[in-house]
Structures are given as C-alpha cells and as structure tokens.
Design a protein around this motif. Structure first.
Motif, PDB file in Angstrom:
ATOM      1  N   ALA A 130       0.843  -1.201   0.000  1.00 37.06           N
ATOM      2  CA  ALA A 130       0.000   0.000   0.000  1.00 37.06           C
ATOM      3  C   ALA A 130       0.875   1.247   0.000  1.00 37.06           C
ATOM      4  N   ILE A 131       0.590   2.143  -0.938  1.00 34.12           N
ATOM      5  CA  ILE A 131       1.334   3.393  -1.035  1.00 34.12           C
ATOM      6  C   ILE A 131       0.509   4.509  -0.392  1.00 34.12           C
ATOM      7  N   LYS A 132       0.973   4.991   0.729  1.00 32.39           N
ATOM      8  CA  LYS A 132       0.289   6.068   1.445  1.00 32.39           C
ATOM      9  C   LYS A 132       1.082   7.353   1.269  1.00 32.39           C
ATOM     10  N   GLY A 133       0.542   8.281   0.471  1.00 31.52           N
ATOM     11  CA  GLY A 133       1.232   9.537   0.195  1.00 31.52           C
ATOM     12  C   GLY A 133       0.695  10.682   1.031  1.00 31.52           C
ATOM     13  N   ASN A 134       1.032  11.894   0.615  1.00 35.20           N
ATOM     14  CA  ASN A 134       0.653  13.086   1.362  1.00 35.20           C
ATOM     15  C   ASN A 134      -0.825  13.434   1.242  1.00 35.20           C
ATOM     16  N   HIS A 135      -1.528  12.748   0.330  1.00 38.24           N
ATOM     17  CA  HIS A 135      -2.927  13.111   0.075  1.00 38.24           C
ATOM     18  C   HIS A 135      -3.879  11.973   0.443  1.00 38.24           C
ATOM     19  N   SER A 136      -3.477  11.151   1.396  1.00 35.27           N
ATOM     20  CA  SER A 136      -4.266   9.970   1.748  1.00 35.27           C
ATOM     21  C   SER A 136      -5.583  10.310   2.429  1.00 35.27           C
ATOM     22  N   GLN A 137      -5.757  11.542   2.879  1.00 33.70           N
ATOM     23  CA  GLN A 137      -7.017  11.958   3.502  1.00 33.70           C
ATOM     24  C   GLN A 137      -7.835  12.850   2.571  1.00 33.70           C
ATOM     25  N   GLU A 138      -7.415  12.932   1.311  1.00 35.81           N
ATOM     26  CA  GLU A 138      -8.094  13.816   0.365  1.00 35.81           C
ATOM     27  C   GLU A 138      -8.934  13.002  -0.615  1.00 35.81           C
ATOM     28  N   HIS A 139      -9.358  13.628  -1.690  1.00 37.30           N
ATOM     29  CA  HIS A 139     -10.219  12.972  -2.670  1.00 37.30           C
ATOM     30  C   HIS A 139      -9.549  11.715  -3.209  1.00 37.30           C
ATOM     31  N   VAL A 140     -10.382  10.721  -3.568  1.00 37.87           N
ATOM     32  CA  VAL A 140      -9.847   9.431  -4.010  1.00 37.87           C
ATOM     33  C   VAL A 140      -8.953   9.579  -5.242  1.00 37.87           C
ATOM     34  N   ILE A 141      -9.225  10.540  -6.106  1.00 37.37           N
ATOM     35  CA  ILE A 141      -8.368  10.756  -7.272  1.00 37.37           C
ATOM     36  C   ILE A 141      -6.945  11.105  -6.836  1.00 37.37           C
ATOM     37  N   GLU A 142      -6.833  11.954  -5.821  1.00 37.33           N
ATOM     38  CA  GLU A 142      -5.506  12.317  -5.328  1.00 37.33           C
ATOM     39  C   GLU A 142      -4.836  11.128  -4.642  1.00 37.33           C
ATOM     40  N   ARG A 143      -5.630  10.258  -4.002  1.00 41.06           N
ATOM     41  CA  ARG A 143      -5.057   9.061  -3.386  1.00 41.06           C
ATOM     42  C   ARG A 143      -4.485   8.130  -4.449  1.00 41.06           C
ATOM     43  N   TYR A 144      -5.192   8.011  -5.572  1.00 45.99           N
ATOM     44  CA  TYR A 144      -4.665   7.217  -6.678  1.00 45.99           C
ATOM     45  C   TYR A 144      -3.385   7.859  -7.230  1.00 45.99           C
ATOM     46  N   LEU A 145      -3.432   9.168  -7.385  1.00 45.07           N
ATOM     47  CA  LEU A 145      -2.278   9.871  -7.953  1.00 45.07           C
ATOM     48  C   LEU A 145      -1.053   9.803  -7.047  1.00 45.07           C
ATOM     49  N   ASP A 146      -1.263   9.585  -5.755  1.00 45.34           N
ATOM     50  CA  ASP A 146      -0.119   9.402  -4.857  1.00 45.34           C
ATOM     51  C   ASP A 146       0.724   8.195  -5.271  1.00 45.34           C
ATOM     52  N   VAL A 147       0.106   7.194  -5.879  1.00 47.87           N
ATOM     53  CA  VAL A 147       0.866   6.041  -6.378  1.00 47.87           C
ATOM     54  C   VAL A 147       1.746   6.480  -7.540  1.00 47.87           C
ATOM     55  N   ALA A 148       1.188   7.319  -8.423  1.00 45.83           N
ATOM     56  CA  ALA A 148       1.983   7.854  -9.532  1.00 45.83           C
ATOM     57  C   ALA A 148       3.116   8.722  -9.000  1.00 45.83           C
ATOM     58  N   ARG A 149       2.850   9.505  -7.971  1.00 40.63           N
ATOM     59  CA  ARG A 149       3.895  10.336  -7.367  1.00 40.63           C
ATOM     60  C   ARG A 149       4.992   9.469  -6.756  1.00 40.63           C
ATOM     61  N   TYR A 150       4.602   8.374  -6.139  1.00 36.40           N
ATOM     62  CA  TYR A 150       5.570   7.429  -5.567  1.00 36.40           C
ATOM     63  C   TYR A 150       6.484   6.867  -6.658  1.00 36.40           C
ATOM     64  N   LEU A 151       5.916   6.655  -7.830  1.00 39.28           N
ATOM     65  CA  LEU A 151       6.694   6.109  -8.948  1.00 39.28           C
ATOM     66  C   LEU A 151       7.560   7.160  -9.634  1.00 39.28           C
ATOM     67  N   GLY A 152       7.344   8.433  -9.291  1.00 42.24           N
ATOM     68  CA  GLY A 152       8.194   9.486  -9.851  1.00 42.24           C
ATOM     69  C   GLY A 152       7.483  10.606 -10.573  1.00 42.24           C
ATOM     70  N   ALA A 153       6.162  10.574 -10.620  1.00 44.67           N
ATOM     71  CA  ALA A 153       5.418  11.617 -11.326  1.00 44.67           C
ATOM     72  C   ALA A 153       5.351  12.898 -10.497  1.00 44.67           C
ATOM     73  N   ASP A 154       5.347  14.028 -11.171  1.00 47.36           N
ATOM     74  CA  ASP A 154       5.175  15.324 -10.532  1.00 47.36           C
ATOM     75  C   ASP A 154       3.782  15.818 -10.901  1.00 47.36           C
ATOM     76  N   VAL A 155       2.825  15.600 -10.012  1.00 47.53           N
ATOM     77  CA  VAL A 155       1.426  15.915 -10.313  1.00 47.53           C
ATOM     78  C   VAL A 155       0.904  16.935  -9.307  1.00 47.53           C
ATOM     79  N   PRO A 156       0.758  18.193  -9.701  1.00 49.33           N
ATOM     80  CA  PRO A 156       0.179  19.188  -8.790  1.00 49.33           C
ATOM     81  C   PRO A 156      -1.257  18.819  -8.428  1.00 49.33           C
ATOM     82  N   VAL A 157      -1.664  19.109  -7.205  1.00 51.04           N
ATOM     83  CA  VAL A 157      -3.016  18.804  -6.750  1.00 51.04           C
ATOM     84  C   VAL A 157      -4.032  19.572  -7.583  1.00 51.04           C
TER      85      VAL A 157
END
Length: 351
Positions: A130-157
């Motif tokens: 499980a990848i828990k990023g900085n947006h784990s308490q925010e909208h589900v889209i941002e929770r999904y995008l935290d996985v992309a951020r973990y992999l190296g993506a730069d995705v502004p909220v």
C-alpha cells in the motif's frame, strides 16, 4: 526512476471508480511512454478505459458470467485467466481496486512487484504494498495519484487530465434516439436540455422520484427540455418520474443508451443534476455545469472533482455522511428540496 516495460493496472469496477482512475492512467503513460500498459476490468465498465496510446490492451474478468458458473467451471475460468496473465510477463502490477477480488488477480499475475493505493482492504494489503502519500485523507483521485507520485510523477493537486474517447459516433446515434423519443431539432440542432440521472448504486443515495419530477416541471417551465438518463436498472424510476411530471418536454432515456451514448448525452447538456452516482463523474470529467446531491456519502472523498463549475448540495440531515447503504430511518436525501436544487440550476444557466 526505475523503468518498467510491461504494466498491469487493475481497476475492475465501478463506473465512477474507473473514471476516477483516468488521471492516474494518464500520468502512468507520461511516466512510462514506451511501456505496454494493460488494464484489467469488468466488461460492463470497459467503455471508458482509455484507448491507445494511454492503454495498450484490455483484459476482462467477467464477474457476472463467473457468478453464474458451477464450481468446476469457475476453476477452469481461473486457470485460463491465470495462464493469460502469466503469459504477459508483467514487471509491475498496480492494484487500484484494493479489494479481495483485485488481490486475487494481482497474485495470479505471477509478478512479484505489486503496488496498491493507500486503502487496500479485504486482505489485499497482504498481496500488494500500500502506497500512502501526502494526500491519503483527500479525494480518491488524489489518493490514486499518490501512487503515480511514488513512482516518480510530478502531479500538482487539482491539475487533472481525463483521457476521454471520441464520442462523435455516439452523438449521432443519440441525436436520432432523442428525436424518436419526441425531442425536435431546432435549426438542425438539439434544443438546450438538462440531464437528470435518478439512479444510484446504494438505495440511500437516491433522491426521491417525486423530487426529480418536481424539479423537472420547474426546468420545463423555465424553457428547457429535461432528459432522464441512466442504465436499465434505472428504467422504472425514469418511468415514474415521467408519469408524475406529466410534461412532454421530459424525455425518458433511462436504459435506452449505451455507456458512451450516455456520456455523449451528458457532453451535450447545458446542466447535469444527480445524486452520488457514476454518470456524475462523466459530467465532472467533461467540465459540465453540475449539481450533485449528497446524503450518506462524503463529497470531499468521492464527489465531483476537477471541475470548477460543480456545486455539491449536502443534505441538512444531522446524520449526513453516515456511509450507510441501508437505513431504517432514511430521510437525508428527501430533506434536499427541489426548490433549492432549482435555485442552483438557475445560477448555472445564467453564468
């Protein structure tokens, strides 16, 4: 950043969840432009899995068919699916469903490198990381995008890319269907119309048909057509609303469109209105003016996201946000008045 050549993305259901995963899929393609990306999905929700170049291949797990099988048939189905998944030689598996069924698929893939988003449930955390990023308490889209951020993506909220299909063919077929149901063309074009979707997956999320009928009458009196939309399961509700409203300008299309025709219908409307249901996220992804009514669910977690022209109307009931699928004292959605929804609608059409 590690490079991957063959990636499996698992998101099998539901419609809203698939739509919520589209920005993640877009970022995944940007991260790995040369990788082959495969999406595992239930067939009924595959209509909005992105076309190439975002997603290269689609694999189906037909849950409806599977549930009707006998034990030996189910075992054979699993063996065939396992053989298919193994033959792809995935080097990264992404479980974006986080349920037992998706964990089984991730394990069956034969890939040891398995990641999932922060809410891995039903034992799926024992299969994928499980990848828990900085947006784990925010909208589900941002929770999904935290996985992309973990992999190296730069995705502004909040900066989202929803890869949507070309709906030109569906728009043509839809226009014909609307004419057959009584909507006239005006100088070769459809008149302005508002889409109402009365169904929802939970009974507690539904707005009462009498409220929809009252709202439809007000919209028609305001000079616009109303189109009722949704899947076959919503047809009975559509018929009731049509009957109560007693308006020829209310067109009932529930159960009469394909998934992509439904999206084309929403794309052409001037305003979209519904409770918390899958088509709501079509409207958000298409940046349509919309009104969303919420009772038992929480809009900050699963509401319309990425659209600046959306208004969420939360039930005034003290128990709103309870997350109950069934309720013996259910009243939260009925507490949202049609008059209030109409007032917000008027603001949308004026802007």
């Amino acid at each position: 950043m590690q490079e991957y050549k063959n990636i499996l993305l698992i998101k099998m259901s539901s419609l809203g969840d698939v739509l919520h995963t589209l920005p993640f899929a877009a970022e995944l393609r940007k991260l790995y432009p040369k990788a082959k990306i495969t999406w595992l999905v239930h067939p009924q929700f595959a209509g909005f899995v992105p076309d190439p170049p975002v997603i290269d291949e689609v694999i189906y797990f037909d849950k409806k068919k599977f549930n009707k099988m006998g034990l030996s048939e189910k075992w054979q189905y699993f063996c065939e699916l396992k053989e298919l998944l193994h033959s792809k030689h995935f080097d990264l598996v992404l479980d974006m469903q986080g349920l037992f069924k998706s964990a089984v698929m991730a394990a069956m893939s034969g890939c040891d490198n398995r990641l999932g988003y922060c809410e891995l449930r039903e034992g799926s955390s024992f299969v994928s990381k499980a990848i828990k990023g900085n947006h784990s308490q925010e909208h589900v889209i941002e929770r999904y995008l935290d996985v992309a951020r973990y992999l190296g993506a730069d995705v502004p909220v909040g900066e989202l890319d929803f890869p949507m299909p070309d709906l030109s063919k569906e728009t043509e077929s839809l226009t014909t269907k609307l004419q057959e149901e009584g909507m006239p063309l005006q100088e070769g074009n459809l008149p302005e119309y508002v889409v109402l979707v009365p169904g929802a997956r939970w009974e507690t999320k539904e707005w009462p048909p009498s409220h929809y009928a009252e709202l439809a009458q007000m919209i028609v009196e305001d000079g616009r057509y109303v189109v009722l939309a949704g899947g076959p399961d919503d047809a009975a509700k559509g018929a009731v609303i049509k009957e109560i409203s007693k308006c020829d300008q209310v067109i009932d299309m529930t159960g009469k469109t394909s998934l992509r025709e439904l999206a084309a219908l929403i794309k052409g409307c001037c305003v979209y209105i519904s409770a918390d249901t899958g088509p709501l996220h079509f409207a958000a992804a298409l940046k349509k003016p919309l009104v969303a009514m919420y009772g038992p669910t929480k809009a900050d977690r699963t509401g319309p996201y990425g659209s600046k022209n959306s208004t969420v109307l939360v039930s005034p009931a003290i128990c709103a946000g309870c997350l109950k699928k069934h309720c013996e004292k259910w009243h939260c959605m009925a507490a949202i008045e049609a008059k209030k929804v109409f007032e917000i609608y008027k603001e949308k059409v004026k802007s």
